[in-house]
Design an enzyme around this catalytic site. Structure first.
Site, short mmCIF file in Angstrom:
data_model
loop_
_atom_site.label_atom_id
_atom_site.label_comp_id
_atom_site.label_asym_id
_atom_site.label_seq_id
_atom_site.Cartn_x
_atom_site.Cartn_y
_atom_site.Cartn_z
N ASP A 12 -68.96 -82.97 44.10
CA ASP A 12 -70.07 -83.01 44.83
C ASP A 12 -70.42 -83.95 45.86
OD1 ASP A 12 -72.92 -83.38 45.51
OD2 ASP A 12 -73.57 -82.84 43.49
N ILE A 16 -73.13 -89.39 43.12
CA ILE A 16 -74.16 -89.43 42.19
C ILE A 16 -75.56 -89.52 42.82
CG2 ILE A 16 -74.97 -91.21 40.37
CD1 ILE A 16 -72.38 -92.37 39.88
N HIS A 17 -76.47 -88.53 42.33
CA HIS A 17 -77.68 -88.43 42.99
C HIS A 17 -78.51 -87.89 41.97
CE1 HIS A 17 -77.01 -84.18 42.90
NE2 HIS A 17 -75.60 -84.29 43.07
N GLY A 18 -79.78 -87.82 42.21
CA GLY A 18 -80.89 -87.55 41.13
C GLY A 18 -80.49 -86.06 40.18
#
Length: 167
Positions: A12, A16-18
């Protein structure tokens, strides 16, 4: 040496994201490893990424090399979600001995020279070469689900596999 309990390795570009919270809950993990050379050295980026994780989830920001080395020291109770930024980093993990059987290709941004595979996956020649090596040399299989609840995985996976076969 016992094999570590890695529930998923995901590519990705956003790291790190929502949306990562959905994967964490779905996988039932208690440790997230952000395997990225730049993020491992960037305290501001780390702080921002930590804000989207539940407080009861442990997180590590390690270089690719450190991740491949330390993963073998994981305790049996650790259930692990590993996020890498791109396919080249996933390949480097494998080359360094990381035990990867499957790779979720979630988000590779559009860029000049990249071909659209799905709404969220764009591949250039280097990406396709990395996928071929992951598949042929390291026997990694792929998924392309964008989120745990999506049903988009198989259609995009077929397109992806066709692109790396015919290139």
């Amino acid at each position: 040496m016992d094999k570590p309990n890695v529930k998923m390795v995901r590519v990705d570009a956003r790291l790190i994201h929502g949306q990562g919270q959905l994967w964490i809950k779905s996988l039932g993990v208690n440790l997230v490893i952000c395997a990225n050379d730049k993020a491992a050295e960037d305290n501001v980026q780390q702080m921002l990424m930590k804000t989207v994780l539940p407080q009861d989830i442990n997180v590590r920001f390690w270089t690719i090399a450190r991740t491949a080395e330390v993963i073998w020291k994981a305790a049996p109770h650790q259930t692990i979600f590993v996020v890498v930024e791109n396919l080249h980093d996933a390949l480097k993990l494998c080359e360094l001995g990381f035990p990867m059987e499957q790779l979720n290709i979630g988000n590779i941004h559009a860029a000049e020279g990249k071909e659209k595979i799905s709404q969220f996956i764009y591949l250039g020649e280097e990406d396709k070469n990395d996928l071929r090596k992951l598949k042929n040399e390291h026997h990694v299989t792929f998924t392309t689900k964008t989120s745990p609840m999506s049903n988009d995985g198989s259609q995009h996976l077929d397109t992806l596999m066709e692109k790396i076969k015919n290139s």
